[in-house]
Design an enzyme around this catalytic site. Structure first.
Site, short mmCIF file in Angstrom:
data_model
loop_
_atom_site.label_atom_id
_atom_site.label_comp_id
_atom_site.label_asym_id
_atom_site.label_seq_id
_atom_site.Cartn_x
_atom_site.Cartn_y
_atom_site.Cartn_z
N ARG A 45 5.44 -0.82 0.37
CA ARG A 45 5.34 0.43 -0.39
C ARG A 45 4.71 1.56 0.43
O ARG A 45 3.69 1.38 1.08
CB ARG A 45 4.44 0.14 -1.60
CG ARG A 45 4.83 0.86 -2.83
CD ARG A 45 4.36 0.20 -4.06
NE ARG A 45 2.91 0.02 -4.15
CZ ARG A 45 2.29 -0.30 -5.29
NH1 ARG A 45 2.97 -0.47 -6.40
NH2 ARG A 45 1.00 -0.47 -5.30
N ARG A 85 -0.77 3.28 0.78
CA ARG A 85 -1.98 3.42 -0.02
C ARG A 85 -3.04 2.47 0.51
O ARG A 85 -2.72 1.35 0.92
CB ARG A 85 -1.68 3.05 -1.47
CG ARG A 85 -1.39 4.23 -2.35
CD ARG A 85 -1.00 3.81 -3.72
NE ARG A 85 -1.67 2.57 -4.15
CZ ARG A 85 -1.50 2.03 -5.35
NH1 ARG A 85 -0.71 2.59 -6.21
NH2 ARG A 85 -2.12 0.92 -5.67
N ARG A 103 -6.00 -9.13 -4.44
CA ARG A 103 -5.58 -8.74 -5.79
C ARG A 103 -4.76 -9.85 -6.44
O ARG A 103 -4.87 -10.10 -7.63
CB ARG A 103 -4.73 -7.46 -5.76
CG ARG A 103 -5.47 -6.21 -5.42
CD ARG A 103 -5.01 -5.02 -6.26
NE ARG A 103 -3.60 -4.68 -6.13
CZ ARG A 103 -3.10 -3.94 -5.15
NH1 ARG A 103 -3.88 -3.47 -4.19
NH2 ARG A 103 -1.82 -3.64 -5.12
#
Ligand SMILES: [Zn+2]
Length: 213
Positions: free
Chosen positions: A122, A154, A165
């Site tokens: 991403r 990001r 995560r």
């Protein structure tokens, strides 16, 4: 039709929720989005939620449950709803059963490796906010199609942080999965397929064609 959707970030949960909303005319409620919009309101609750989000703390259970209860009482929920991001704990799941009994819990299952691949691919454009990834590749590698800005990753999409995560997600979700299995509401669909196929599988579960123990 009251539905809870479970799945990793990157599992395509948001896309599927939108398709379900359209097909069945039920409300899509993402608690993350809901809290971000409440934080912008100039109310006592708005200020409280804003300061919690800014300090990085979790919104406490009683506040979350209250907000969800109010949201589920709105007219767009009369035919049902899709909850995304709630419940997070067994206790919240219990409270939810008292507010609005759930008919189906659907887990969009995606292999950890796939999540890692999707999220680490991403990139986003700082100027227009467009997110690029495996399903949306920029015409020129590393550059935004619209504003020609260089694309960036990001900070929390770095592979080490993604792995962390994923671990947290499993630890959090496991008790919920067990809870809904005990209630015989749990079903899982394979999220490693194209969007249309995942959607057909979900509809199959909702229409009673496939039940997973
Ligand atoms: Zn751009």
């Amino acid at each position: 039709m009251n539905i809870v959707l479970l799945g990793h970030p990157g599992s395509g949960k948001g896309t599927q929720a939108k398709l379900l909303q359209k097909k069945y005319g039920i409300a899509h409620i993402s608690t993350g989005e809901m809290f971000r919009s409440i934080a912008k309101e100039h109310t006592e609750l708005g200020r409280k939620v804003k300061s919690l989000i800014e300090s990085g703390a979790f919104v406490p259970d009683d506040v979350t449950v209250r907000v969800v209860r109010e949201r589920l009482a709105k007219p767009d929920c009369t035919k049902g709803f899709i909850l995304d991001g709630f419940p997070r704990t067994e206790q919240q799941a219990d409270e939810l059963q008292n507010i609005a009994p759930i008919d189906h819990v659907i887990h969009i299952h995606v292999e950890d490796e796939t999540v890692l691949k999707r999220l680490s691919a991403r990139r986003n454009c700082a100027r227009c906010g467009t997110v690029y990834g495996l399903d949306r590749v920029p015409k020129q590698s590393g550059t935004c199609d619209t504003c020609r800005e260089p694309l960036a990753m990001r900070a929390d999409d770095d592979p080490k942080k993604i792995k962390r995560r994923i671990e947290i997600y499993h630890a959090e979700t496991k008790p919920l999965i067990d809870y809904y299995k005990r209630k015989r509401l749990y079903a899982t669909v394979n999220g490693d397929q194209d969007i249309g196929k995942v959607f057909r599988d979900i509809c199959g579960v909702l229409e009673g064609k496939k039940v997973t123990k």
